[in-house]
Scaffold this motif. Structure first.
Motif, PDB file in Angstrom:
ATOM      1  N   PHE A 129      40.839  53.283  45.566  1.00 36.55           N
ATOM      2  CA  PHE A 129      40.596  51.971  46.103  1.00 36.55           C
ATOM      3  C   PHE A 129      40.206  52.111  47.830  1.00 36.55           C
ATOM      4  O   PHE A 129      40.622  53.245  48.358  1.00 36.55           O
ATOM      5  CB  PHE A 129      41.715  50.886  45.823  1.00 36.55           C
ATOM      6  CG  PHE A 129      42.994  51.133  46.658  1.00 36.55           C
ATOM      7  CD1 PHE A 129      44.033  51.768  46.157  1.00 36.55           C
ATOM      8  CD2 PHE A 129      43.128  50.792  47.877  1.00 36.55           C
ATOM      9  CE1 PHE A 129      45.324  51.982  46.629  1.00 36.55           C
ATOM     10  CE2 PHE A 129      44.164  50.734  48.686  1.00 36.55           C
ATOM     11  CZ  PHE A 129      45.432  51.527  48.158  1.00 36.55           C
ATOM     12  N   HIS A 130      39.346  51.374  48.287  1.00 31.88           N
ATOM     13  CA  HIS A 130      38.921  51.158  49.548  1.00 31.88           C
ATOM     14  C   HIS A 130      38.705  49.613  49.782  1.00 31.88           C
ATOM     15  O   HIS A 130      38.864  48.951  49.264  1.00 31.88           O
ATOM     16  CB  HIS A 130      37.675  52.026  49.632  1.00 31.88           C
ATOM     17  CG  HIS A 130      36.576  51.483  48.754  1.00 31.88           C
ATOM     18  ND1 HIS A 130      36.385  51.752  47.506  1.00 31.88           N
ATOM     19  CD2 HIS A 130      35.727  50.642  49.185  1.00 31.88           C
ATOM     20  CE1 HIS A 130      35.564  51.049  47.075  1.00 31.88           C
ATOM     21  NE2 HIS A 130      34.862  50.410  48.078  1.00 31.88           N
ATOM     22  N   PHE A 131      38.207  49.723  51.392  1.00 31.98           N
ATOM     23  CA  PHE A 131      37.979  48.409  51.844  1.00 31.98           C
ATOM     24  C   PHE A 131      36.597  48.425  52.399  1.00 31.98           C
ATOM     25  O   PHE A 131      36.069  49.313  52.899  1.00 31.98           O
ATOM     26  CB  PHE A 131      39.026  47.965  52.819  1.00 31.98           C
ATOM     27  CG  PHE A 131      40.512  48.128  52.207  1.00 31.98           C
ATOM     28  CD1 PHE A 131      41.147  49.020  51.971  1.00 31.98           C
ATOM     29  CD2 PHE A 131      41.175  46.739  52.085  1.00 31.98           C
ATOM     30  CE1 PHE A 131      42.575  49.175  51.689  1.00 31.98           C
ATOM     31  CE2 PHE A 131      42.078  46.665  51.537  1.00 31.98           C
ATOM     32  CZ  PHE A 131      43.086  47.788  51.423  1.00 31.98           C
ATOM     33  N   HIS A 132      36.020  46.809  52.737  1.00 29.95           N
ATOM     34  CA  HIS A 132      35.004  46.865  53.521  1.00 29.95           C
ATOM     35  C   HIS A 132      35.562  45.600  54.629  1.00 29.95           C
ATOM     36  O   HIS A 132      36.267  44.679  54.135  1.00 29.95           O
ATOM     37  CB  HIS A 132      33.832  46.281  52.776  1.00 29.95           C
ATOM     38  CG  HIS A 132      33.351  47.296  51.643  1.00 29.95           C
ATOM     39  ND1 HIS A 132      32.456  48.238  51.838  1.00 29.95           N
ATOM     40  CD2 HIS A 132      33.911  47.277  50.454  1.00 29.95           C
ATOM     41  CE1 HIS A 132      32.286  48.800  50.461  1.00 29.95           C
ATOM     42  NE2 HIS A 132      33.219  48.515  49.679  1.00 29.95           N
ATOM     43  N   TRP A 133      35.077  45.640  55.815  1.00 31.51           N
ATOM     44  CA  TRP A 133      35.700  44.489  56.757  1.00 31.51           C
ATOM     45  C   TRP A 133      34.694  44.350  57.827  1.00 31.51           C
ATOM     46  O   TRP A 133      33.761  45.145  58.095  1.00 31.51           O
ATOM     47  CB  TRP A 133      37.000  44.938  57.394  1.00 31.51           C
ATOM     48  CG  TRP A 133      37.006  46.381  57.850  1.00 31.51           C
ATOM     49  CD1 TRP A 133      37.004  46.309  59.338  1.00 31.51           C
ATOM     50  CD2 TRP A 133      37.106  47.619  57.567  1.00 31.51           C
ATOM     51  NE1 TRP A 133      36.929  47.611  59.899  1.00 31.51           N
ATOM     52  CE2 TRP A 133      37.264  48.579  58.703  1.00 31.51           C
ATOM     53  CE3 TRP A 133      37.505  48.110  56.247  1.00 31.51           C
ATOM     54  CZ2 TRP A 133      37.276  50.048  58.245  1.00 31.51           C
ATOM     55  CZ3 TRP A 133      37.759  49.367  55.944  1.00 31.51           C
ATOM     56  CH2 TRP A 133      37.785  50.366  57.018  1.00 31.51           C
ATOM     57  N   SER A 192      33.614  40.796  54.129  1.00 29.20           N
ATOM     58  CA  SER A 192      33.461  40.940  52.690  1.00 29.20           C
ATOM     59  C   SER A 192      32.039  41.255  52.406  1.00 29.20           C
ATOM     60  O   SER A 192      31.199  40.943  52.934  1.00 29.20           O
ATOM     61  CB  SER A 192      34.156  39.623  51.963  1.00 29.20           C
ATOM     62  OG  SER A 192      33.351  38.401  52.221  1.00 29.20           O
ATOM     63  N   GLU A 193      32.174  41.869  51.131  1.00 29.00           N
ATOM     64  CA  GLU A 193      30.683  42.066  50.434  1.00 29.00           C
ATOM     65  C   GLU A 193      30.274  40.845  49.617  1.00 29.00           C
ATOM     66  O   GLU A 193      29.062  40.327  49.683  1.00 29.00           O
ATOM     67  CB  GLU A 193      30.807  43.391  49.808  1.00 29.00           C
ATOM     68  CG  GLU A 193      31.302  44.822  50.535  1.00 29.00           C
ATOM     69  CD  GLU A 193      30.653  45.784  50.074  1.00 29.00           C
ATOM     70  OE1 GLU A 193      30.852  46.260  49.058  1.00 29.00           O
ATOM     71  OE2 GLU A 193      29.843  46.344  50.696  1.00 29.00           O
ATOM     72  N   HIS A 194      31.197  40.653  48.737  1.00 30.61           N
ATOM     73  CA  HIS A 194      30.822  39.266  47.966  1.00 30.61           C
ATOM     74  C   HIS A 194      31.204  38.211  48.842  1.00 30.61           C
ATOM     75  O   HIS A 194      31.974  38.294  49.720  1.00 30.61           O
ATOM     76  CB  HIS A 194      31.598  39.350  46.554  1.00 30.61           C
ATOM     77  CG  HIS A 194      31.176  40.160  45.499  1.00 30.61           C
ATOM     78  ND1 HIS A 194      31.600  41.604  45.497  1.00 30.61           N
ATOM     79  CD2 HIS A 194      30.276  40.244  44.313  1.00 30.61           C
ATOM     80  CE1 HIS A 194      31.102  42.320  44.801  1.00 30.61           C
ATOM     81  NE2 HIS A 194      30.135  41.572  44.218  1.00 30.61           N
ATOM     82  N   LEU A 220      38.983  44.244  49.384  1.00 31.19           N
ATOM     83  CA  LEU A 220      39.459  45.486  48.662  1.00 31.19           C
ATOM     84  C   LEU A 220      38.692  45.485  47.423  1.00 31.19           C
ATOM     85  O   LEU A 220      38.348  44.830  46.650  1.00 31.19           O
ATOM     86  CB  LEU A 220      41.061  45.040  48.276  1.00 31.19           C
ATOM     87  CG  LEU A 220      41.827  45.886  47.379  1.00 31.19           C
ATOM     88  CD1 LEU A 220      41.637  47.613  47.758  1.00 31.19           C
ATOM     89  CD2 LEU A 220      43.071  45.471  47.003  1.00 31.19           C
ATOM     90  N   HIS A 221      38.550  46.836  47.124  1.00 27.70           N
ATOM     91  CA  HIS A 221      37.591  47.403  45.989  1.00 27.70           C
ATOM     92  C   HIS A 221      38.673  48.367  45.152  1.00 27.70           C
ATOM     93  O   HIS A 221      38.827  49.566  45.661  1.00 27.70           O
ATOM     94  CB  HIS A 221      36.325  48.135  45.874  1.00 27.70           C
ATOM     95  CG  HIS A 221      35.467  46.861  46.476  1.00 27.70           C
ATOM     96  ND1 HIS A 221      34.348  47.185  47.298  1.00 27.70           N
ATOM     97  CD2 HIS A 221      35.403  45.488  46.420  1.00 27.70           C
ATOM     98  CE1 HIS A 221      33.545  45.856  47.482  1.00 27.70           C
ATOM     99  NE2 HIS A 221      34.111  45.050  46.783  1.00 27.70           N
ATOM    100  N   LEU A 222      39.014  48.146  43.890  1.00 29.58           N
ATOM    101  CA  LEU A 222      39.652  49.013  43.078  1.00 29.58           C
ATOM    102  C   LEU A 222      38.765  49.537  42.136  1.00 29.58           C
ATOM    103  O   LEU A 222      38.122  48.722  41.205  1.00 29.58           O
ATOM    104  CB  LEU A 222      41.018  48.206  42.503  1.00 29.58           C
ATOM    105  CG  LEU A 222      42.135  47.759  43.404  1.00 29.58           C
ATOM    106  CD1 LEU A 222      42.487  46.246  43.195  1.00 29.58           C
ATOM    107  CD2 LEU A 222      43.192  48.928  43.496  1.00 29.58           C
ATOM    108  N   LEU A 239      26.941  49.935  42.600  1.00 26.67           N
ATOM    109  CA  LEU A 239      27.766  50.385  43.595  1.00 26.67           C
ATOM    110  C   LEU A 239      27.159  49.653  44.736  1.00 26.67           C
ATOM    111  O   LEU A 239      25.917  49.288  44.789  1.00 26.67           O
ATOM    112  CB  LEU A 239      27.405  51.851  43.756  1.00 26.67           C
ATOM    113  CG  LEU A 239      27.957  52.570  42.808  1.00 26.67           C
ATOM    114  CD1 LEU A 239      27.768  54.125  42.883  1.00 26.67           C
ATOM    115  CD2 LEU A 239      29.418  52.328  42.462  1.00 26.67           C
ATOM    116  N   THR A 240      27.933  49.183  45.794  1.00 26.26           N
ATOM    117  CA  THR A 240      27.488  48.536  47.044  1.00 26.26           C
ATOM    118  C   THR A 240      27.265  49.324  48.279  1.00 26.26           C
ATOM    119  O   THR A 240      26.782  49.025  49.283  1.00 26.26           O
ATOM    120  CB  THR A 240      28.562  47.506  47.425  1.00 26.26           C
ATOM    121  OG1 THR A 240      29.819  48.035  47.839  1.00 26.26           O
ATOM    122  CG2 THR A 240      28.902  46.551  46.259  1.00 26.26           C
ATOM    123  N   THR A 241      27.295  50.913  47.762  1.00 23.36           N
ATOM    124  CA  THR A 241      26.631  51.800  48.752  1.00 23.36           C
ATOM    125  C   THR A 241      26.036  52.679  48.035  1.00 23.36           C
ATOM    126  O   THR A 241      26.149  53.002  46.921  1.00 23.36           O
ATOM    127  CB  THR A 241      28.070  52.578  49.480  1.00 23.36           C
ATOM    128  OG1 THR A 241      28.730  53.339  48.429  1.00 23.36           O
ATOM    129  CG2 THR A 241      28.985  51.683  49.986  1.00 23.36           C
TER     130      THR A 241
END
Ligand SMILES: CCCCCOc1ccc(S(N)(=O)=O)cc1
Ligand SMILES: [Zn+2]
Length: 260
Positions: A93-97, A105-107, A118-120, A197-199
């Motif tokens: 899991f990881h995060f975007h901020w 957030s991404e969404h 948070l992405h699990l 994937l968002t990356t």
């Protein structure tokens, strides 16, 4: 691009399509979720997340985010139910901020940005490994949880307390006995859609499961995320923040809701 992908003007989301043409594909993520345009689907099952804390291994600054990696050689930590069929294993899991609490957030939800997400990340055990699953349309399932400014979150604090040892890119430390279910909201109502994937490599292999309910994070705790560095030891320090991709075109996709 001569340098790797990142989130700066020179190598950020607007540039990713140069090396990853799927960036303009039909099922890219994230998206803006518009609740009034989602459809309740009574056939959607409840999420079953069964995590074994003993499978947590380490916490890593990979230069794009902070990630906790799990042992995925057995079915100890799994996702079943929800919109998926079969069993998916937790990989990380990881995060975007964001650089400030008004983004990150991404969404987004009807255009609302949260300070973090948070992405699990789970992979379908019908495939031999995460890497194999990542190239399959039904290979991955990512549970997204929004972080919202509020009370200090003690469960999050256990992670933040490990950040001093992983400030720079490509640093990691052991991180045992962490239970990621402590980061889940009380209510597991969700939206779901087919995405990517968002990356980079932006592979279109993700069943997205975005929780309606958020978890709390305090402003001070957000500051701790922003103390991590994109840069490596010995490089000019560059604070890790705004490591999010903006919403992508829906291109006719339907977003389903597990709740009315
Ligand atoms: C085949 C190697 C892929 C390495 C990258 O893995 C990822 C990348 C993005 C996400 S995210 N932000 O969409 O949850 C999850 C996992
Ligand atoms: Zn992510």
């Amino acid at each position: 691009m001569s340098h790797g992908w990142g989130y700066a003007a020179t190598n950020g989301p607007d540039k990713w399509g140069e090396n990853f043409p799927i960036a303009n594909g039909p099922r890219q993520s994230p998206i803006d979720i518009v609740p009034g345009e989602t459809a309740f689907d009574a056939a959607l099952k409840a999420l079953t997340l069964k995590y074994d804390p003993s499978t947590s291994i380490d916490i890593l600054n990979n230069g794009h985010s902070v990630q906790v990696t799990f042992a995925d050689d057995t079915d100890s930590s799994t996702l079943t139910g929800g919109p998926i069929s079969g069993k998916y294993r937790l990989k990380q899991f990881h995060f975007h901020w964001g650089a400030s609490d008004d983004k990150g957030s991404e969404h987004t939800v009807a255009g609302t940005k949260y300070p973090a997400e948070l992405h699990l990340v789970h992979w379908n055990t019908k495939y031999p490994s995460f890497g194999d699953a990542a190239s399959q349309g039904d290979g991955l399932a990512v549970v997204g949880v929004f972080l919202e400014i509020g009370a200090d979150n003690p469960q999050l604090q256990k992670l933040l307390d490990a950040f001093d040892g992983i400030k720079a890119k490509s640093t990691q430390t052991s991180f045992a006995n962490y239970d990621p279910s402590t980061l889940l909201p009380g209510c597991l109502d969700y939206w779901t859609y087919d995405g990517s994937l968002t990356t980079p490599p932006l592979l279109e292999s993700v069943t997205w499961i975005v929780c309606k309910e958020s978890i709390s994070v305090s402003p001070a705790q957000m500051g701790k995320f922003r103390s991590l560095l994109f840069s490596g030891d010995g490089e000019a320090p560059c604070c890790m923040m705004d490591n999010y991709r903006p919403p992508q075109p829906l291109k006719g996709r339907k977003v389903r809701a597990s709740f009315k």
